[in-house]
Write a protein that holds these residues in place. Structure first.
Motif, short mmCIF file in Angstrom:
data_model
loop_
_atom_site.label_atom_id
_atom_site.label_comp_id
_atom_site.label_asym_id
_atom_site.label_seq_id
_atom_site.Cartn_x
_atom_site.Cartn_y
_atom_site.Cartn_z
N THR A 45 -5.01 -7.70 -5.82
CA THR A 45 -6.32 -7.93 -6.02
C THR A 45 -6.52 -8.78 -7.25
O THR A 45 -5.66 -9.08 -8.07
CB THR A 45 -6.98 -6.40 -6.47
OG1 THR A 45 -6.20 -5.90 -7.50
CG2 THR A 45 -6.95 -5.44 -5.15
N THR A 65 -7.54 1.71 -5.15
CA THR A 65 -7.68 0.37 -4.81
C THR A 65 -8.79 0.02 -3.76
O THR A 65 -8.64 0.67 -2.73
CB THR A 65 -6.19 -0.37 -4.37
OG1 THR A 65 -5.26 -0.16 -5.32
CG2 THR A 65 -6.44 -1.90 -4.20
N ASN A 102 -9.17 0.17 -8.98
CA ASN A 102 -8.58 -1.10 -9.10
C ASN A 102 -9.53 -1.79 -8.03
O ASN A 102 -9.18 -1.87 -6.98
CB ASN A 102 -7.24 -1.20 -8.86
CG ASN A 102 -6.74 -2.62 -8.98
OD1 ASN A 102 -7.31 -3.30 -9.35
ND2 ASN A 102 -5.35 -2.64 -8.45
N ASP A 104 -11.49 -5.11 -6.11
CA ASP A 104 -11.51 -6.53 -6.11
C ASP A 104 -12.65 -7.22 -6.60
O ASP A 104 -13.78 -6.33 -6.51
CB ASP A 104 -11.05 -7.01 -4.51
CG ASP A 104 -10.55 -8.46 -4.35
OD1 ASP A 104 -9.70 -8.74 -5.12
OD2 ASP A 104 -10.97 -8.92 -3.55
#
Length: 134
Positions: A45, A65, A102, A104
């Motif tokens: 990412t 994520t 987390n 992107d």
């Protein structure tokens, strides 16, 4: 009287070439690991940047994520419902858990907010966003 001659015993010695080969293999392996040539687990990412980001203190944490069409918990694909159930199972061990998202750069803010909202609605008060320090 006959006497039998004793066979001469060769002195023991260390073969250097195989030892050098093994040492070179170990050296190359550790260099590749330290340079991150061998990929680590998880998704790649691109974290957004923030000037006020800070390092986290050691604690019990779970890393979520987010990609445009995928959610992972500690490297394992999951759905939002399974995510909440897994986090609650980890939290039942008696320790509070810090959730780090987390995300992107390309993930829609709507998806990020919906995941954060769902986590906070289910009782996870320590929810943080991972960023890259500029």
């Amino acid at each position: 009287m006959r006497s039998w001659s004793e066979t001469k015993k060769a002195k023991p010695h260390i073969e250097l070439i195989p030892m050098i080969d093994v040492m070179m293999f170990l050296l190359v392996f550790f260099v590749l690991i330290s340079l991150n040539v061998i990929p680590s687990q998880g998704l790649k990412t691109q974290l957004p940047s923030a000037t006020t980001s800070q390092a986290l203190k050691p604690q019990t944490k779970a890393i979520v994520t987010l990609l445009a069409n995928q959610i992972q918990l500690d490297g394992q694909n999951t759905s939002i419902d399974q995510l909440v159930q897994s986090l609650k199972a980890q939290q039942q061990s008696g320790k509070s858990i810090a959730v780090i998202i987390n995300s992107d750069k390309g993930v829609a803010v709507e998806q990020l907010v919906s995941v954060m909202d769902r986590l906070r609605a289910d009782g996870f008060t320590s929810v943080s966003l991972a960023t890259r320090k500029v």
